[in-house]
Design an enzyme around this catalytic site. Structure first.
Site, PDB file in Angstrom:
ATOM      1  N   ARG A 159      -1.460  -0.669  -8.462  1.00 21.65           N
ATOM      2  CA  ARG A 159      -2.790  -0.142  -8.134  1.00 21.65           C
ATOM      3  C   ARG A 159      -2.715   1.390  -8.143  1.00 21.65           C
ATOM      4  O   ARG A 159      -1.844   1.972  -7.499  1.00 21.65           O
ATOM      5  CB  ARG A 159      -3.226  -0.617  -6.745  1.00 21.65           C
ATOM      6  CG  ARG A 159      -4.589  -0.046  -6.343  1.00 21.65           C
ATOM      7  CD  ARG A 159      -4.859  -0.205  -4.832  1.00 21.65           C
ATOM      8  NE  ARG A 159      -4.701  -1.568  -4.387  1.00 21.65           N
ATOM      9  CZ  ARG A 159      -4.327  -1.903  -3.145  1.00 21.65           C
ATOM     10  NH1 ARG A 159      -4.080  -0.976  -2.249  1.00 21.65           N
ATOM     11  NH2 ARG A 159      -4.190  -3.165  -2.807  1.00 21.65           N
ATOM     12  N   ASP A 217       0.842  -1.196   0.000  1.00 24.18           N
ATOM     13  CA  ASP A 217       0.000   0.000   0.000  1.00 24.18           C
ATOM     14  C   ASP A 217       0.880   1.250   0.000  1.00 24.18           C
ATOM     15  O   ASP A 217       2.037   1.214   0.445  1.00 24.18           O
ATOM     16  CB  ASP A 217      -0.880   0.029   1.266  1.00 24.18           C
ATOM     17  CG  ASP A 217      -2.102  -0.882   1.151  1.00 24.18           C
ATOM     18  OD1 ASP A 217      -2.336  -1.453   0.072  1.00 24.18           O
ATOM     19  OD2 ASP A 217      -2.820  -1.014   2.156  1.00 24.18           O
TER      20      ASP A 217
HETATM   21  C1  LIG Z   1      -8.833  -1.060  -3.398  1.00 25.52           C
HETATM   22  C2  LIG Z   1      -8.383   0.243  -2.822  1.00 25.52           C
HETATM   23  C3  LIG Z   1      -7.137   0.325  -2.218  1.00 25.52           C
HETATM   24  C4  LIG Z   1      -6.694   1.542  -1.717  1.00 25.52           C
HETATM   25  N1  LIG Z   1      -5.399   1.652  -1.261  1.00 25.52           N
HETATM   26  C5  LIG Z   1      -4.929   2.884  -0.924  1.00 25.52           C
HETATM   27  C6  LIG Z   1      -3.553   3.075  -0.600  1.00 25.52           C
HETATM   28  O1  LIG Z   1      -2.729   2.141  -0.609  1.00 25.52           O
HETATM   29  N2  LIG Z   1      -3.141   4.339  -0.277  1.00 25.52           N
HETATM   30  C7  LIG Z   1      -3.994   5.411  -0.271  1.00 25.52           C
HETATM   31  O2  LIG Z   1      -3.564   6.532  -0.004  1.00 25.52           O
HETATM   32  N3  LIG Z   1      -5.308   5.238  -0.551  1.00 25.52           N
HETATM   33  C8  LIG Z   1      -5.790   4.028  -0.873  1.00 25.52           C
HETATM   34  N4  LIG Z   1      -7.121   3.880  -1.195  1.00 25.52           N
HETATM   35  C9  LIG Z   1      -8.096   4.982  -0.922  1.00 25.52           C
HETATM   36  C10 LIG Z   1      -8.134   5.981  -2.074  1.00 25.52           C
HETATM   37  O3  LIG Z   1      -6.967   6.744  -2.095  1.00 25.52           O
HETATM   38  C11 LIG Z   1      -9.351   6.922  -1.927  1.00 25.52           C
HETATM   39  O4  LIG Z   1      -9.260   7.628  -0.734  1.00 25.52           O
HETATM   40  C12 LIG Z   1     -10.688   6.218  -1.954  1.00 25.52           C
HETATM   41  O5  LIG Z   1     -10.703   5.171  -2.886  1.00 25.52           O
HETATM   42  C13 LIG Z   1     -11.822   7.193  -2.355  1.00 25.52           C
HETATM   43  O6  LIG Z   1     -11.616   7.646  -3.658  1.00 25.52           O
HETATM   44  P1  LIG Z   1     -12.502   7.184  -4.916  1.00 25.52           P
HETATM   45  O7  LIG Z   1     -11.552   6.930  -6.047  1.00 25.52           O
HETATM   46  O8  LIG Z   1     -13.370   6.066  -4.550  1.00 25.52           O
HETATM   47  O9  LIG Z   1     -13.291   8.476  -5.350  1.00 25.52           O
HETATM   48  P2  LIG Z   1     -14.251   9.439  -4.540  1.00 25.52           P
HETATM   49  O10 LIG Z   1     -14.482  10.600  -5.449  1.00 25.52           O
HETATM   50  O11 LIG Z   1     -13.706   9.724  -3.175  1.00 25.52           O
HETATM   51  O12 LIG Z   1     -15.564   8.593  -4.377  1.00 25.52           O
HETATM   52  C14 LIG Z   1     -16.407   8.246  -5.460  1.00 25.52           C
HETATM   53  C15 LIG Z   1     -17.698   7.708  -4.875  1.00 25.52           C
HETATM   54  O13 LIG Z   1     -17.441   6.487  -4.175  1.00 25.52           O
HETATM   55  C16 LIG Z   1     -18.156   6.432  -2.960  1.00 25.52           C
HETATM   56  N5  LIG Z   1     -17.197   6.460  -1.822  1.00 25.52           N
HETATM   57  C17 LIG Z   1     -15.870   6.698  -1.870  1.00 25.52           C
HETATM   58  N6  LIG Z   1     -15.325   6.601  -0.642  1.00 25.52           N
HETATM   59  C18 LIG Z   1     -16.339   6.305   0.198  1.00 25.52           C
HETATM   60  C19 LIG Z   1     -16.421   6.060   1.597  1.00 25.52           C
HETATM   61  N7  LIG Z   1     -15.339   6.102   2.391  1.00 25.52           N
HETATM   62  N8  LIG Z   1     -17.631   5.761   2.121  1.00 25.52           N
HETATM   63  C20 LIG Z   1     -18.744   5.699   1.355  1.00 25.52           C
HETATM   64  N9  LIG Z   1     -18.731   5.906   0.016  1.00 25.52           N
HETATM   65  C21 LIG Z   1     -17.542   6.218  -0.552  1.00 25.52           C
HETATM   66  C22 LIG Z   1     -19.054   7.636  -2.950  1.00 25.52           C
HETATM   67  O14 LIG Z   1     -20.266   7.254  -3.559  1.00 25.52           O
HETATM   68  C23 LIG Z   1     -18.308   8.623  -3.807  1.00 25.52           C
HETATM   69  O15 LIG Z   1     -19.151   9.591  -4.382  1.00 25.52           O
HETATM   70  C24 LIG Z   1      -7.566   2.680  -1.735  1.00 25.52           C
HETATM   71  C25 LIG Z   1      -8.817   2.581  -2.342  1.00 25.52           C
HETATM   72  C26 LIG Z   1      -9.229   1.401  -2.898  1.00 25.52           C
HETATM   73  C27 LIG Z   1     -10.558   1.356  -3.581  1.00 25.52           C
END
Ligand SMILES: Cc1cc2nc3c(=O)[nH]c(=O)nc-3n(C[C@H](O)[C@H](O)[C@H](O)COP(=O)(O)OP(=O)(O)OC[C@H]3O[C@@H](n4cnc5c(N)ncnc54)[C@H](O)[C@@H]3O)c2cc1C
Length: 308
Positions: A184, A134
């Site tokens: 990723r 990560d």
């Molecule tokens: C598989 C995976 C691994 C990850 N690993 C890392 C990592 O190693 N390091 C790191 O910094 N970040 C990591 N993240 C988190 C990432 O950086 C984002 O903070 C997170 O994915 C929210 O961004 P989004 O792309 O979903 O878009 P957003 O614009 O934040 O969300 C899009 C839509 O998804 C839904 N959504 C998103 N988050 C939430 C929530 N918490 N609760 C409810 N609904 C939500 C909502 O409907 C929102 O409108 C990871 C995320 C995923 C999916």
């Protein structure tokens, strides 16, 4: 505006004590972290894989302060791998690891984290699966990428994560895509200053698309970590234009978030991996989920008030 405040609170010991002890917190936490032990999550692993989903398993607990805790973290992953081996899931269940939990922030942390993570990567390979490192806050990334490169000498399938909000990421993506890595791409979940990271959602989204294009056109295996419907359809279009087949990239989402979408993408024939976190030290992971969506925080506060 709330996001940065919650992320700041995620580093506070006082807030940790308050929130961890709040009577209703556990119910809210369960949405994102479905269990505290391997025994508790095995039925969930069986259920999700039975429905055509793949998994990346995360044992929560990044805030360690002693080498003994780092060793305990390593052992927790080794126990998980033993159980996954019995389930014979191969690459359908891989591991996600935060190197901070393996000692990266302690004295001689780089060497310590490498020494702790190597046996886990070896054990994962022995049961036919792999590990993804990560991405944490930007100060840890040079060490993470160096460990990733070192591990790939013996285990080329080891993956890593890059964060679209960081200015450095487009260059990291070019290097990783050329070297054929599993990568990723996520937006980024930590509180980062403007000196290193985009602050506006629109800028982060545009950077995400540029990085996806680099990964899709490159030699590696792109893992699209997002719940954002717009980015998911752009990913599908970029994959099509780059001539990638459905098994030459995958989508990843977090357990408890847009679960219908997990199943919809899997039913369309996509590889869909669910990031499933479990363990007792869930505070940091939980607070990042609250920060991503203010509605989560409102729900959390409402449930505390109604119980109070
Ligand atoms: C598989 C995976 C691994 C990850 N690993 C890392 C990592 O190693 N390091 C790191 O910094 N970040 C990591 N993240 C988190 C990432 O950086 C984002 O903070 C997170 O994915 C929210 O961004 P989004 O792309 O979903 O878009 P957003 O614009 O934040 O969300 C899009 C839509 O998804 C839904 N959504 C998103 N988050 C939430 C929530 N918490 N609760 C409810 N609904 C939500 C909502 O409907 C929102 O409108 C990871 C995320 C995923 C999916």
């Amino acid at each position: 505006m709330l996001g940065p405040v919650i992320l700041a609170a995620s580093r506070s010991d006082r807030m940790r004590r308050l929130i961890s002890a709040a009577p209703v917190t556990k119910q809210v936490v369960d949405r994102f972290i479905p269990g505290e032990t391997v025994d508790a999550v095995v039925p969930i692993i069986e259920d999700l894989t039975g429905r055509g989903l793949e998994l990346t398993m995360d044992v929560v607990g990044e805030d360690i302060t002693t080498p003994e805790q780092a060793t305990a973290a390593r052992d927790a992953y080794l126990r998980l791998i033993e159980r996954l081996g019995n389930l014979e899931l191969g690459t359908r269940a891989e591991m996600s690891i935060k190197l901070s939990m393996f000692g990266q922030a302690l004295e001689n942390g780089h060497e310590l984290a490498l020494a702790n993570v190597r046996p886990v990567v070896e054990a994962a390979a022995a049961i036919g699966t792999t590990v993804t490192l990560d991405a944490e806050d930007h100060t840890t990334l040079d060490s993470m990428f160096a460990i990733h490169e070192e591990l790939r000498k013996d285990f080329p399938q080891t993956g890593c994560v890059i964060q679209a909000y960081l200015y450095r990421t487009e260059e990291d993506a070019r290097r990783l895509a050329a070297s054929g890595s599993r990568v990723r791409i996520v937006k980024g979940a930590y509180k980062e200053p403007a000196s290193v990271a985009y602050q506006q959602k629109a800028e982060i989204d545009k950077a995400y698309v540029r990085v996806m294009r680099t990964l899709m056109e490159g030699e590696g295996y792109p893992m699209i970590g997002s719940h954002d419907p717009r980015l998911i359809s752009i990913a599908q279009e970029l994959a099509r234009r780059s001539g990638r087949k459905l098994d030459e990239y995958e989508f990843q989402m977090l357990y408890g978030i847009r679960s219908d979408e997990h199943l919809r993408l899997a039913a369309e024939g996509h590889r869909m991996r669910v990031y499933t976190a479990y363990g007792t030290d869930w505070y940091g992971y939980f607070m990042r989920r609250l920060a991503e969506k203010p509605a989560n925080l409102r729900f959390f506060v409402r449930s505390m008030v109604s119980k109070g």
